[in-house]
Design an enzyme around this catalytic site. Sequence first.
Site, short mmCIF file in Angstrom:
data_model
loop_
_atom_site.label_atom_id
_atom_site.label_comp_id
_atom_site.label_asym_id
_atom_site.label_seq_id
_atom_site.Cartn_x
_atom_site.Cartn_y
_atom_site.Cartn_z
N ARG A 188 -1.97 -5.86 4.58
CA ARG A 188 -2.30 -7.01 4.86
C ARG A 188 -2.90 -7.86 3.90
NH1 ARG A 188 -4.16 -6.99 10.80
NH2 ARG A 188 -4.35 -9.28 10.66
N TYR A 213 5.79 0.74 3.74
CA TYR A 213 5.40 -0.26 4.56
C TYR A 213 6.54 -1.53 4.25
CZ TYR A 213 1.23 1.27 7.20
OH TYR A 213 0.52 2.09 8.20
N ARG A 273 -2.12 5.37 11.85
CA ARG A 273 -2.55 4.44 12.94
C ARG A 273 -2.12 3.10 12.40
NH1 ARG A 273 -8.18 7.39 13.79
NH2 ARG A 273 -8.37 6.20 11.84
N ASP A 311 -2.37 -1.11 13.50
CA ASP A 311 -3.24 -1.94 14.28
C ASP A 311 -2.32 -2.79 15.31
OD1 ASP A 311 -5.34 -1.39 12.51
OD2 ASP A 311 -5.09 -2.94 11.19
#
Length: 271
Positions: free
Chosen positions: A197, A109, A49, A51
Amino acid sequence: MRLALGIEYDGSAFAGWQWQPDKRTVQATLDAALGRVADREVKAVCAGRTDAGVHALEQVVHFDPEVQRKPYSWLMGTNTVLPEDVRVLWVREVAEDFHARYSAIARYYRYVILNRPMKSALHRRQMTWHFAPLDVEAMHTAAQYLIGDHDFSSFRAQGCQSKSPHRYMHFIHVRREEADRVVIELCANAFLHHMVRNIAGVLIEIGSGKRPPRWAAEVLAARDRAQGGVTAPADGLYLGGICYPEAFGIVRHPIFQHLPAHASRYTPDRE
């Protein structure tokens, strides 16, 4: 029959992947489009998932269609009804034991930083802007302290629902892709909520010269989110790809050639 799909999306106008009442989400948008093609309700399961505001170069989902369609028909039919900020890249029939999330052995990522004095008019939702010059070598050196099997409590969101803070980080590469663009590439067996992040926030702090590279190791050892600095914005974050065992026949992103041979030993959690 089980189908796997590769999905690309611009997360700027979405409230994230997961369905939420009265909000525009990628999951609800994709399920509705697949349902139009299937002429019945469809619920797809994703690999990871994302954000609000986070993008995907290649999210992977699976679902079990109750109607017979050729993969090409699913591909073209779904893209016909999807909005412009979501696209199905490929559709493949897979074994019934394939699971988009639990069969994955690694996730990749990318975090992209526009590093120049002025903001961008063209990429304001696709890159994080940082005006001060960044020391890419210091950032890369700092990132190497995070490689391996660690407790990443200092890099998880306070509301993270994962049962375990342990993850195996296969590699982190920090490089200047263009004169004004810095890219952080991360690959792990799985990621905690806001983990990328929060790592990016620490590395930016180090790249700005406010902290030494060793600070990344100190934050990791603290196992305390309060020690971890600022969470970097979502704008520059992309889910780049998912790696599965070769037996499933899903083509891997080239970045996964850097995976160590023992990567498959670190199976994802089943929370």
